[in-house]
Design a protein around this motif. Structure first.
Motif, PDB file in Angstrom:
ATOM      1  N   VAL A 130      74.669  52.914  14.980  1.00  0.00           N
ATOM      2  CA  VAL A 130      74.747  52.497  13.574  1.00  0.00           C
ATOM      3  C   VAL A 130      73.409  52.635  12.868  1.00  0.00           C
ATOM      4  O   VAL A 130      73.334  53.180  11.760  1.00  0.00           O
ATOM      5  N   TRP A 131      72.339  52.158  13.455  1.00  0.00           N
ATOM      6  CA  TRP A 131      71.047  52.159  12.751  1.00  0.00           C
ATOM      7  C   TRP A 131      70.511  53.557  12.479  1.00  0.00           C
ATOM      8  O   TRP A 131      70.038  53.821  11.374  1.00  0.00           O
ATOM      9  N   PRO A 132      70.574  54.509  13.422  1.00  0.00           N
ATOM     10  CA  PRO A 132      70.150  55.871  13.067  1.00  0.00           C
ATOM     11  C   PRO A 132      71.012  56.496  11.969  1.00  0.00           C
ATOM     12  O   PRO A 132      70.501  57.200  11.094  1.00  0.00           O
ATOM     13  N   VAL A 133      72.317  56.220  11.976  1.00  0.00           N
ATOM     14  CA  VAL A 133      73.185  56.744  10.913  1.00  0.00           C
ATOM     15  C   VAL A 133      72.839  56.075   9.589  1.00  0.00           C
ATOM     16  O   VAL A 133      72.790  56.733   8.543  1.00  0.00           O
ATOM     17  N   ALA A 134      72.570  54.767   9.611  1.00  0.00           N
ATOM     18  CA  ALA A 134      72.175  54.066   8.387  1.00  0.00           C
ATOM     19  C   ALA A 134      70.873  54.640   7.821  1.00  0.00           C
ATOM     20  O   ALA A 134      70.685  54.678   6.599  1.00  0.00           O
ATOM     21  N   ALA A 135      70.006  55.114   8.697  1.00  0.00           N
ATOM     22  CA  ALA A 135      68.752  55.721   8.228  1.00  0.00           C
ATOM     23  C   ALA A 135      68.991  57.007   7.449  1.00  0.00           C
ATOM     24  O   ALA A 135      68.151  57.407   6.646  1.00  0.00           O
ATOM     25  N   LEU A 136      70.155  57.640   7.647  1.00  0.00           N
ATOM     26  CA  LEU A 136      70.465  58.855   6.889  1.00  0.00           C
ATOM     27  C   LEU A 136      70.573  58.584   5.394  1.00  0.00           C
ATOM     28  O   LEU A 136      70.260  59.447   4.583  1.00  0.00           O
ATOM     29  N   PHE A 137      71.048  57.392   5.009  1.00  0.00           N
ATOM     30  CA  PHE A 137      71.151  57.110   3.583  1.00  0.00           C
ATOM     31  C   PHE A 137      70.179  56.030   3.113  1.00  0.00           C
ATOM     32  O   PHE A 137      69.873  55.958   1.935  1.00  0.00           O
ATOM     33  N   LEU A 138      69.662  55.209   4.029  1.00  0.00           N
ATOM     34  CA  LEU A 138      68.698  54.185   3.632  1.00  0.00           C
ATOM     35  C   LEU A 138      67.253  54.631   3.795  1.00  0.00           C
ATOM     36  O   LEU A 138      66.358  53.996   3.247  1.00  0.00           O
ATOM     37  N   GLY A 139      67.031  55.683   4.562  1.00  0.00           N
ATOM     38  CA  GLY A 139      65.667  56.149   4.794  1.00  0.00           C
ATOM     39  C   GLY A 139      64.837  55.074   5.480  1.00  0.00           C
ATOM     40  O   GLY A 139      65.327  54.355   6.346  1.00  0.00           O
ATOM     41  N   PRO A 140      63.578  54.914   5.054  1.00  0.00           N
ATOM     42  CA  PRO A 140      62.695  53.936   5.688  1.00  0.00           C
ATOM     43  C   PRO A 140      63.161  52.490   5.535  1.00  0.00           C
ATOM     44  O   PRO A 140      62.772  51.630   6.313  1.00  0.00           O
ATOM     45  N   VAL A 141      64.020  52.228   4.562  1.00  0.00           N
ATOM     46  CA  VAL A 141      64.536  50.869   4.391  1.00  0.00           C
ATOM     47  C   VAL A 141      65.351  50.459   5.620  1.00  0.00           C
ATOM     48  O   VAL A 141      65.410  49.284   5.972  1.00  0.00           O
ATOM     49  N   ALA A 142      65.955  51.432   6.304  1.00  0.00           N
ATOM     50  CA  ALA A 142      66.716  51.136   7.516  1.00  0.00           C
ATOM     51  C   ALA A 142      65.805  50.563   8.602  1.00  0.00           C
ATOM     52  O   ALA A 142      66.220  49.669   9.348  1.00  0.00           O
ATOM     53  N   ILE A 143      64.583  51.039   8.691  1.00  0.00           N
ATOM     54  CA  ILE A 143      63.639  50.506   9.683  1.00  0.00           C
ATOM     55  C   ILE A 143      63.327  49.054   9.362  1.00  0.00           C
ATOM     56  O   ILE A 143      63.324  48.200  10.249  1.00  0.00           O
ATOM     57  N   TRP A 144      63.084  48.778   8.079  1.00  0.00           N
ATOM     58  CA  TRP A 144      62.822  47.398   7.661  1.00  0.00           C
ATOM     59  C   TRP A 144      64.033  46.512   7.981  1.00  0.00           C
ATOM     60  O   TRP A 144      63.885  45.428   8.542  1.00  0.00           O
ATOM     61  N   ALA A 145      65.242  46.980   7.627  1.00  0.00           N
ATOM     62  CA  ALA A 145      66.452  46.191   7.848  1.00  0.00           C
ATOM     63  C   ALA A 145      66.679  45.955   9.345  1.00  0.00           C
ATOM     64  O   ALA A 145      67.054  44.851   9.751  1.00  0.00           O
ATOM     65  N   TYR A 146      66.428  46.970  10.148  1.00  0.00           N
ATOM     66  CA  TYR A 146      66.578  46.821  11.595  1.00  0.00           C
ATOM     67  C   TYR A 146      65.595  45.780  12.130  1.00  0.00           C
ATOM     68  O   TYR A 146      65.967  44.893  12.888  1.00  0.00           O
ATOM     69  N   ASN A 147      64.343  45.880  11.725  1.00  0.00           N
ATOM     70  CA  ASN A 147      63.338  44.930  12.187  1.00  0.00           C
ATOM     71  C   ASN A 147      63.588  43.525  11.658  1.00  0.00           C
ATOM     72  O   ASN A 147      63.248  42.545  12.302  1.00  0.00           O
ATOM     73  N   ARG A 148      64.168  43.433  10.480  1.00  0.00           N
ATOM     74  CA  ARG A 148      64.394  42.141   9.836  1.00  0.00           C
ATOM     75  C   ARG A 148      65.626  41.420  10.375  1.00  0.00           C
ATOM     76  O   ARG A 148      65.603  40.223  10.567  1.00  0.00           O
TER      77      ARG A 148
END
Length: 182
Positions: free
Chosen positions: A4-22
């Motif tokens: 899920v998180w790598p796929v979410a990075a396709l449309f969220l970009g770097p925000v996905a890293i923040w969301a994953y860490n958060r």
């Protein structure tokens, strides 16, 4: 969630890293644990990520299928795109719920399967308010490029983010309901 998180990075970009860490990280000592305890907002964002990922994969599968088929409703393929992407997203989110959330698919009862299907459907419908609304605005405002144009996929990324925003209240309510019943 590892997909899920790598796929979410396709449309969220770097925000996905923040969301994953958060809110999306799980406890490494417990591989099937849920999002870490970073507060309700972070957990809701993490809870919405599977829906966004399902819609993203639905786009990658559905758009080429609809374009290749040439199907239209009322003279445009937009309606077919919305229907096919939503159906794919519901199916993918249901499979995610069934396999990932249940933990042991063999022990899932008929009632739980129904709840998972309703959950997936409600989440995708809430998501489509933003995503579908964006597609309709782009189409009827004559801003929508052809699905074969690379700009189409950029605009769909914007729509996916809007879908996450409109799905947030539904995901929050569903997560509260899940927490209250467990």
């Amino acid at each position: 969630m590892n997909v899920v998180w790598p796929v979410a990075a396709l449309f969220l970009g770097p925000v996905a890293i923040w969301a994953y860490n958060r809110g999306g990280m799980t406890d490494p000592a417990r591989p099937n644990s849920g999002p870490s305890d970073h507060g309700e907002a972070a957990q809701t964002i993490a809870g919405g990520a599977p829906g966004g990922a399902a819609a993203t994969v639905g786009h990658f599968i559905g758009v080429p299928l609809v374009v290749a088929s040439g199907l239209t409703i009322a003279g445009t393929n937009l309606w077919v795109l919305i229907i096919v992407i939503a159906a794919l997203a519901i199916g993918l989110l249901f499979v995610f719920e069934y396999v990932a959330v249940s933990g042991t698919p063999r022990r899932v009862g008929k009632r739980n399967v129904g709840v998972m299907l309703i959950t997936a459907t409600l989440t995708v419908l809430a998501f489509d308010i933003g995503m579908g609304g964006w597609m309709l605005l782009m189409h009827f405002g004559n801003f929508m490029p052809s699905p074969t144009d690379v700009r189409f996929f950029f605009l769909m990324q914007v729509g996916l983010v809007l879908g996450l925003v409109t799905a947030y209240p539904m995901v929050k309510a569903l997560l509260r309901r899940r927490t209250a019943t467990t």
